[in-house]
Design an enzyme around this catalytic site. Sequence first.
Site, PDB file in Angstrom:
ATOM      1  N   GLU A  23       0.838  -1.199   0.000  1.00 45.89           N
ATOM      2  CA  GLU A  23       0.000   0.000   0.000  1.00 45.89           C
ATOM      3  C   GLU A  23       0.870   1.245   0.000  1.00 45.89           C
ATOM      4  OE1 GLU A  23      -3.316   2.407   2.677  1.00 45.89           O
ATOM      5  OE2 GLU A  23      -2.731   0.378   3.224  1.00 45.89           O
ATOM      6  N   LYS A  58      -7.701 -15.525  16.470  1.00 48.24           N
ATOM      7  CA  LYS A  58      -7.929 -15.170  15.066  1.00 48.24           C
ATOM      8  C   LYS A  58      -9.389 -14.864  14.760  1.00 48.24           C
ATOM      9  CE  LYS A  58      -3.981 -18.047  13.925  1.00 48.24           C
ATOM     10  NZ  LYS A  58      -3.469 -19.268  13.336  1.00 48.24           N
ATOM     11  N   ASP A  76       2.229 -14.324  12.846  1.00 49.00           N
ATOM     12  CA  ASP A  76       1.084 -14.955  12.183  1.00 49.00           C
ATOM     13  C   ASP A  76       0.160 -13.849  11.681  1.00 49.00           C
ATOM     14  OD1 ASP A  76      -1.176 -16.315  11.394  1.00 49.00           O
ATOM     15  OD2 ASP A  76      -1.123 -17.725  13.081  1.00 49.00           O
ATOM     16  N   HIS A 110      -2.704  10.068  -1.492  1.00 43.96           N
ATOM     17  CA  HIS A 110      -2.854   8.764  -2.131  1.00 43.96           C
ATOM     18  C   HIS A 110      -2.770   8.862  -3.649  1.00 43.96           C
ATOM     19  CE1 HIS A 110      -3.666   5.638   0.900  1.00 43.96           C
ATOM     20  NE2 HIS A 110      -4.003   6.648   1.675  1.00 43.96           N
TER      21      HIS A 110
END
Length: 582
Positions: A253, A385, A461, A559
């Site tokens: 990004e 998670k 993770d 951006h």
Amino acid sequence: MAMEVRRRVPPPHGGAAPAGHHPRRRAAAGGEGERERVRVQAGDALPLPIRHTNLIFSALFAASLVYLMRRWREKIRASTPLHVVSLAEIFAICGLVASLIYLLSFFGIAFVQSVVSNSDDEEDYLIDSHRAQAPAPPAPAPCALLGNPAAAPEKMPEEDEEIVAAVVAGKIPSYVLETRLGDCRRAAGIRREALRRITGREMDGLPLDGFDYASILGQCCELPVGYVQLPVGVAGPLLLDSRRHYVPMATTEGCLVASTNRGFKAIAESGGASSVVLKDGMTRAPAVRFPSARRAAELKGFLENPANFDTLATVFNRSSRFGRLQGVKCAMAGRNLYMRFTCSTGDAMGMNMVSKGVQNVLDYLQDDFPDMDVISISGNFCSDKKSAAINWIEGRGKSVVCEAVIKEEVVKKVLKTNVQALVELNVIKNLAGSAVAGALGGFNAHASNIVTAIFIATGQDPAQNVESSQCMTMLEAINDGKDLHISVTMPSIEVGTVGGGTQLASQSACLDLLGVKGANRESPGSNARLLATVVAGAVLAGELSLISAQAAGHLVQSHMKYNRSSRDMSKAAEEADRPKKC
């Protein structure tokens, strides 16, 4: 209800289960890890490593024996009664007896265990993070590429072309290539070629060479056919707790690294940020079922009784040198009981560690609660998670608060806005806006952006970004409204500096850049806690910069400049078709 500590040895594979013993259900592989049965070692309860304890008692035994033999020989020559002993001889006799008892007990127990139990030895990876990794036995997969395990020939063909043909035909399972060939790179190449022939897809853009496939064998990724390239940027320095950190961020990004870097600059020019770790404990919550809710409540009462904590901790702590039980919190749903165990895990993220400790406790409880049916080693009360209020309220992993005071002139010069606009935007956007959306732990601008980028760069993770990104960003005008106080509260940052992807070369290099590579031998757990504070500090900077950009109306402009390619893609396609010069 009184219970005493027992050492329980698992029944031999294939043997009959004892009466009243209910079969366990294994957790699904892939998301949260499978149950592991841990064989208790003879020296689990020793305060020192076994090799040191054995050396001490062996030396004591030899020294005491030699001294007493010499003294008794002198007494015989001098016709002195043997029963007349001095104080030194008394100490030598005590040392001889104590060391003899220890050595006989230790080696005797070890011998009995080796005869009674045939379960595989499991060594905590934290004890030696550089040990060789044995390939894990692969599980058959219902995929044409993997083939039929029963059809695997006894002898592997020598030529790659023959092996590829056999894999395509299903005569050789793809997952046995590493083990049978003994060459991980060659196995990945053969598997990739077989996949190309099966699918008809070339995969030219997926690189194969330049990666150490042996480093992931049996622990990080199965059935590799290449690796994905991901750029890593560095933002910094982050001035946090009077230390400077250069933070690696793996992302695709545009603007993310630059924006975070601007936040670092604002923090540094205002004197730096500070952090505090409120909690440090990983959780695992098995789900069990009883014939009645009354029986489930009896176990709940036992587990939450403070008088029984020492007993549970002794059983739990057998699994690791670093895993130490901190507490148990239970919840009921009818006759189902969910037990949320929390334990310290040293410098490891700790999922496997806490799972092994929980399994020890379940095996222990089964004796006194034979009607307990273990449904799963994880019952989602952990919660791993997944977005869950239990993690937001109770915390999981490292609970960190990071704060900084940004000076008025820095807000104007670096962030291009003013304090009042930032405070107002944070209330309307991060607090009220998130409440309107029904957010759970999402009272922030983009914490997950920074968390995920650092997680990928340092071998964490990535899926644990879900709970690790739970964050509340607070902004307040102080010093008569001139300066800005900003803080982020993150109750469940789940990170480690050993195990999993942290040992891969690229990720290990990023950890080394932060000064947290591997386990801290002098202060176990301090490396992982430092990494958690760096994550929180980076989130603080990212929040500060993004909120400032939105307050100043610069977000879209930034951006368009950094996150949009100005390259003519039609020309790029034409260039890609042209022959390339080396």
